[in-house]
Design a protein around this motif. Structure first.
Motif, PDB file in Angstrom:
ATOM      1  N   TYR A  54       0.835  -1.207   0.000  1.00  0.00           N
ATOM      2  CA  TYR A  54       0.000   0.000   0.000  1.00  0.00           C
ATOM      3  C   TYR A  54       0.872   1.262   0.000  1.00  0.00           C
ATOM      4  O   TYR A  54       0.669   2.178  -0.806  1.00  0.00           O
ATOM      5  CB  TYR A  54      -0.907  -0.022   1.228  1.00  0.00           C
ATOM      6  CG  TYR A  54      -1.843   1.152   1.347  1.00  0.00           C
ATOM      7  CD1 TYR A  54      -2.911   1.307   0.470  1.00  0.00           C
ATOM      8  CD2 TYR A  54      -1.667   2.116   2.339  1.00  0.00           C
ATOM      9  CE1 TYR A  54      -3.781   2.386   0.577  1.00  0.00           C
ATOM     10  CE2 TYR A  54      -2.525   3.193   2.459  1.00  0.00           C
ATOM     11  CZ  TYR A  54      -3.585   3.321   1.571  1.00  0.00           C
ATOM     12  OH  TYR A  54      -4.440   4.390   1.670  1.00  0.00           O
ATOM     13  N   ALA A  94      -9.896   2.849  -0.306  1.00  0.00           N
ATOM     14  CA  ALA A  94     -10.222   1.423  -0.187  1.00  0.00           C
ATOM     15  C   ALA A  94      -9.087   0.652   0.470  1.00  0.00           C
ATOM     16  O   ALA A  94      -9.323  -0.225   1.318  1.00  0.00           O
ATOM     17  CB  ALA A  94     -10.521   0.847  -1.572  1.00  0.00           C
ATOM     18  N   ALA A  98      -9.422  -1.460   3.974  1.00  0.00           N
ATOM     19  CA  ALA A  98      -9.106  -2.883   4.080  1.00  0.00           C
ATOM     20  C   ALA A  98      -8.027  -3.126   5.131  1.00  0.00           C
ATOM     21  O   ALA A  98      -8.171  -3.988   6.011  1.00  0.00           O
ATOM     22  CB  ALA A  98      -8.656  -3.411   2.718  1.00  0.00           C
ATOM     23  N   ALA A 209     -13.396  -5.462   5.218  1.00  0.00           N
ATOM     24  CA  ALA A 209     -12.283  -5.218   4.297  1.00  0.00           C
ATOM     25  C   ALA A 209     -12.709  -5.523   2.864  1.00  0.00           C
ATOM     26  O   ALA A 209     -12.401  -4.769   1.928  1.00  0.00           O
ATOM     27  CB  ALA A 209     -11.077  -6.068   4.690  1.00  0.00           C
ATOM     28  N   LEU A 210     -13.447  -6.622   2.671  1.00  0.00           N
ATOM     29  CA  LEU A 210     -13.946  -6.983   1.336  1.00  0.00           C
ATOM     30  C   LEU A 210     -14.955  -5.948   0.835  1.00  0.00           C
ATOM     31  O   LEU A 210     -14.961  -5.597  -0.351  1.00  0.00           O
ATOM     32  CB  LEU A 210     -14.579  -8.377   1.365  1.00  0.00           C
ATOM     33  CG  LEU A 210     -13.614  -9.551   1.576  1.00  0.00           C
ATOM     34  CD1 LEU A 210     -14.390 -10.858   1.750  1.00  0.00           C
ATOM     35  CD2 LEU A 210     -12.654  -9.662   0.404  1.00  0.00           C
ATOM     36  N   GLY A 212     -14.992  -2.778   1.491  1.00  0.00           N
ATOM     37  CA  GLY A 212     -14.234  -1.618   1.035  1.00  0.00           C
ATOM     38  C   GLY A 212     -13.694  -1.813  -0.373  1.00  0.00           C
ATOM     39  O   GLY A 212     -13.712  -0.894  -1.199  1.00  0.00           O
ATOM     40  N   VAL A 213     -13.230  -3.028  -0.681  1.00  0.00           N
ATOM     41  CA  VAL A 213     -12.709  -3.332  -2.014  1.00  0.00           C
ATOM     42  C   VAL A 213     -13.836  -3.319  -3.045  1.00  0.00           C
ATOM     43  O   VAL A 213     -13.678  -2.793  -4.153  1.00  0.00           O
ATOM     44  CB  VAL A 213     -11.987  -4.696  -2.007  1.00  0.00           C
ATOM     45  CG1 VAL A 213     -11.571  -5.096  -3.419  1.00  0.00           C
ATOM     46  CG2 VAL A 213     -10.774  -4.647  -1.089  1.00  0.00           C
TER      47      VAL A 213
END
Length: 765
Positions: A54, A94, A98, A209-210, A212-213
């Protein structure tokens, strides 16, 4: 228990002053929050890889590195430049969501590390993976459909005709929007009750987290079509409103986890205002109610979440967080604090002077006041208590000094970058303008601390208690990254290029220290930067929601009208009102968010009063900073109280008193723009000297101590009056202030009045 802990602290502090050298170690280490997960094994490797990727993604993209050009392979989201602005910011948020949900739990872990079994809650949370996968598959299908070339085009852009009654509309609602909202809100709710061991992932957090993706996949795809032009209108695709609702909810939840409830509550008030504004009277009223679809179709755009706050967090802020992480890897923070001890530790009340100096230096690499308190205060506060400062005073001094790190050039925390983004004024000009205000702030704290030490007849630290100055001078090369940053900025390099050069310099300089940075250390620094960035990114995105409310409802313009009305009565009254709003908005909020909101509400009104834009924004920014030491909600003071063992409210009141002179400084540069480097060198020099003298007089008046002796009450009042004369900045007012100070000095020498003396009055009967 508390008494035993304080006795332990006293013994530790006594040992520090019992002839052993005080050597700062571990100042650079990041504090581990009570709700941060501590992974090991494969879980740690996966999260560390995500954090490293990141941070590295941002460093490569910001410097124009295109891996696609090197490999010839086009992969979505591969670092390249220029990356489409909205897409870059969407991916930026995002990734933080995550990483943040995987790292930070919804609850604080117990010290014992045990967790009660919530297997049923975890199973229920895992089932929410089904709707999020459905929404994700639908979003990927939408992206494929858009990229297929089968959809009609209009003006060179692919159309996205998701109108009510169409198949696309039904798919957005049934197969994307509703499953996404069920997964998002269900996982947020269950995360409050799910308990897992500290080294294990929580099912609800994985789902978030998923989510957000999935939000990012959908928005990147749809904003690549002509549908982007409908943002902020009632024609915005309903899927955008669903994605924005889920994204906003996740931003609020992550902000709660990493920054506390204060900003979340304020954002909630603004959100409630959006949907009730048509029912309110007078100043706050709007003509027509806003629908859910229109508002959330507006807020996840460059007028809200993707606006100035995220623009800054995705560029300047994360770049300087990477810079700070590289400096931490070479232990520069330890050197700064040791240098401060060697330079100022011998002065009376030595540890307090060290706190001021060290906090100013640490402020260049640490942009949060509370973080500054934790970094330097764990060493300086116990030492201050040992030399005679009361525990609340020790905490207050550290809080006030650490808060000043936010206005310390050249980095100045995140707020300066947001100021550059909002105003369009080059960052270099803002950093130069901040020099004298920063000097005045730290001078005011220094005078208050020095006078307190003189009143209490405190000693400094002995030679054998301090690091050897000669040895530290030989390590002065550790300042090279900071010097390179400043030189590069003044040579005209962009902030991004200057920050990158300074980061590289930090790695090179580390080879001259015992903490040499190899490939493993460099990757570790990027991992640390990814983790450190989560809080500020969440805060900036959350502030973006408030900015979106302000831009849609126009409430900021109405506050500007109020300031104009007040200015018709008194310009000083309008400034006082602006000060109160900036401090109120900043209470309990990180400086970045406080300034971003105040800049949207207050600064435009000040500009309309005819105040130069730089002065108006600096005025707001300064008070957003000092809100960290303003009761009743003072984040820096509360952090210091946790270290000193004092009452948080007493500490915040004491820090407000110590920093009181700093509350006058913004009025100084309003009345005299030379303090912001606007004028000839002679004007700037005179303004700096007279303002510093004014700050000294104010500190002396508040502390009741002037030129080596206690001042009687009417002389204290005279000192404060003399200080106020120095604020205006004109020749006549400066001469009046200096003349008043001289008269007070003579009177004190002649009268020798006792501090409790009164003026006898005769003939009143």
């Amino acid at each position: 228990m508390a008494e035993r802990q304080e006795e332990t602290e006293d013994r530790e502090g006594a040992s520090l002053l019992a002839g052993r050298q005080v050597i700062a170690e571990g100042v650079d280490e990041e504090p581990i929050e009570g709700n941060r997960r501590l992974f090991s094994g494969p879980a740690y490797i996966s999260v560390a890889a995500l954090a490293t990727t990141y941070a590295l993604f941002h460093m490569l993209a910001l410097n124009g590195v295109s891996i696609s050009d090197w490999t010839g392979v086009e992969v979505p989201f591969l670092p390249q430049f220029p990356m489409e602005t909205w897409n870059f910011r969407i991916v930026h948020i995002a990734g933080a969501l995550a990483l943040g949900f995987l790292l930070f739990s919804a609850h604080t872990f117990s010290l014992e590390g045990t967790a009660r079994s919530t297997r049923a809650v975890s199973l229920l949370a895992a089932l929410l993976g089904i709707p999020v996968l459905v929404a994700g598959a639908t979003a990927i299908g939408f992206a494929g459909q858009i990229n297929s070339g089968e959809l009609p085009e209009m003006g060179g852009l692919t159309t996205w005709a998701a109108f009510p009654g169409t198949e696309l509309y039904q798919a957005e609602v049934r197969w994307f929007g509703l499953p996404l909202l069920v997964a998002t809100f269900g996982a947020i709710f269950l995360s409050w009750f799910e308990r897992r061991e500290r080294e294990a992932f929580a099912a609800s957090d994985i789902v978030l987290a998923l989510c957000g993706v999935v939000v990012a996949i959908y928005l990147v795809a749809i904003y690549g079509t002509a549908a982007r032009n409908s943002v902020g209108t009632s024609f915005v695709p309903i899927g955008v409103a669903f994605a924005a609702t889920a994204g906003s909810a996740m931003i609020l939840e992550l902000t709660r986890r990493v920054a506390g409830l204060a900003l979340v509550i304020i954002t909630g008030v603004f959100l409630a205002y959006t949907f009730t504004a048509h029912l309110l009277p007078g100043l706050l009223a709007v003509q027509n109610a806003y629908t859910w679809q229109r508002f959330f179709g507006h807020v996840y755009s460059d007028a809200g979440i993707l606006g100035p706050t995220t623009a800054v967090s995705s560029t300047y802020i994360i770049l300087f967080i990477i810079f700070a992480a590289f400096l931490q890897a070479s232990k520069v923070g330890d050197y700064f604090v040791n240098f401060a001890f060697a330079a100022t530790g011998r002065a009376r009340g030595g540890p307090a002077k060290v706190a001021i100096f060290a906090s100013g230096l640490m402020g260049m690499i640490n942009g949060t006041s509370a973080g500054n308190v934790v970094a330097t205060g764990s060493l300086t506060i116990p030492l201050m208590k040992k030399v005679g400062y009361h525990k609340k005073t020790a905490g207050a001094i550290e809080a006030a000094a650490s808060t000043g790190g936010q206005i310390m050039p050249p980095i100045m925390g995140a707020g300066a970058f947001i100021m550059a983004e909002i105003t369009g004024i080059p960052y270099q000009e803002i950093a130069i303008a901040a020099v004298i205000p920063a000097i005045l702030y730290f001078a005011s704290i220094y005078f208050m601390v020095d006078i307190e030490a003189a009143k209490l007849k405190m000693r400094g630290m002995r030679e054998d208690e301090l690091p050897k100055f000669a040895a530290l001078v030989r390590q002065v090369y550790l300042f090279v990254p900071i010097i390179i940053l400043i030189v590069a900025l003044f040579m005209g390099y962009s902030v991004i290029r200057a920050g990158t050069l300074a980061t590289v310099a930090a790695a090179v300089v580390s080879w001259l220290t015992p903490h040499r940075m190899g490939l493993k250390s460099i990757l570790k620094a990027f991992e640390l930067a990814g983790v450190m960035s989560i809080q500020i990114i969440a805060v900036c995105a959350c502030a973006g929601i408030i900015v979106g409310v302000i831009s849609l409802t126009g409430v900021g313009a109405r506050f500007s009208a109020v300031l104009l009305d007040l200015a018709g009565v008194s310009q000083l009254l309008a400034l006082f009102f602006a000060m109160c709003i900036a401090i109120l908005l900043g209470m309990g909020m990180p400086t970045t968010a406080a300034y971003a909101v105040a800049a949207s509400v207050v600064a435009p009104g000040l500009v309309q009063l005819g105040i130069p834009m730089l002065t108006a924004h600096f005025f707001v920014f300064y008070f957003a900073v000092v809100s960290a030491i303003t009761p009743p909600v003072a984040l820096a003071s509360y952090a210091a109280a946790g270290i000193s063992g004092a009452n948080p409210m007493e500490t915040s009141v004491a820090s407000f008193k110590i920093g009181i002179a700093a509350f006058i400084v913004p009025f100084m540069f309003f009345y005299n723009s030379a303090i912001l480097m606007d004028g000839t060198w002679a004007e700037i020099l005179r303004a700096g000297l007279t303002a510093t003298f004014g700050v000294f007089l104010l500190s002396a008046g508040i502390q009741g101590w002037f030129i080596g002796g206690r001042a009687v009450w009417f002389l204290r009042a005279g000192l404060i009056a003399a200080a106020l004369f120095m604020i205006e900045g004109g020749w006549i007012s400066d001469l009046l202030g200096i003349g008043t100070a001289l008269v007070i000095f003579v009177l004190q020498r002649v009268l020798h009045a006792r501090p409790g003396a009164t003026i006898p009055v005769r003939g009143a009967d």
